[in-house]
Scaffold this motif. Sequence first.
Motif, mmCIF file in Angstrom:
data_model
loop_
_atom_site.group_PDB
_atom_site.id
_atom_site.type_symbol
_atom_site.label_atom_id
_atom_site.label_comp_id
_atom_site.label_asym_id
_atom_site.label_seq_id
_atom_site.Cartn_x
_atom_site.Cartn_y
_atom_site.Cartn_z
ATOM 1 N N UNK A 15 -48.501 25.686 28.715
ATOM 2 C CA UNK A 15 -47.459 25.634 27.675
ATOM 3 C C UNK A 15 -46.514 24.468 27.903
ATOM 4 N N UNK A 16 -46.120 24.243 29.149
ATOM 5 C CA UNK A 16 -45.182 23.145 29.405
ATOM 6 C C UNK A 16 -45.859 21.792 29.195
ATOM 7 N N UNK A 17 -47.161 21.713 29.485
ATOM 8 C CA UNK A 17 -47.904 20.474 29.234
ATOM 9 C C UNK A 17 -47.996 20.201 27.736
ATOM 10 N N UNK A 18 -48.258 21.261 26.955
ATOM 11 C CA UNK A 18 -48.327 21.105 25.501
ATOM 12 C C UNK A 18 -46.975 20.654 24.949
ATOM 13 N N UNK A 19 -45.909 21.238 25.474
ATOM 14 C CA UNK A 19 -44.561 20.881 25.027
ATOM 15 C C UNK A 19 -44.261 19.419 25.355
ATOM 16 N N UNK A 20 -44.632 19.022 26.573
ATOM 17 C CA UNK A 20 -44.409 17.637 26.998
ATOM 18 C C UNK A 20 -45.182 16.667 26.101
ATOM 19 N N UNK A 21 -46.420 17.041 25.754
ATOM 20 C CA UNK A 21 -47.242 16.203 24.879
ATOM 21 C C UNK A 21 -46.579 16.051 23.513
ATOM 22 N N UNK A 22 -46.058 17.169 22.983
ATOM 23 C CA UNK A 22 -45.382 17.127 21.685
ATOM 24 C C UNK A 22 -44.111 16.275 21.763
#
Length: 56
Positions: A15-22
Amino acid sequence: MGLEALKNQLTSAVKSTELETKQNAALNRLGSAVEKRGDIINITNYSRMHNRHNRS
């Protein structure tokens, strides 16, 4: 570490990786918009400067 705890850690990491990507994508879009706006301002200033010289 139990399997459930490991699963929770993995889930939160994803989830934190997805958030960082966004966030990175949003920052890149913002950067592009700022660059384009900078170009427009530069072109406007350039033409203003040259119009001033041409009038005299």
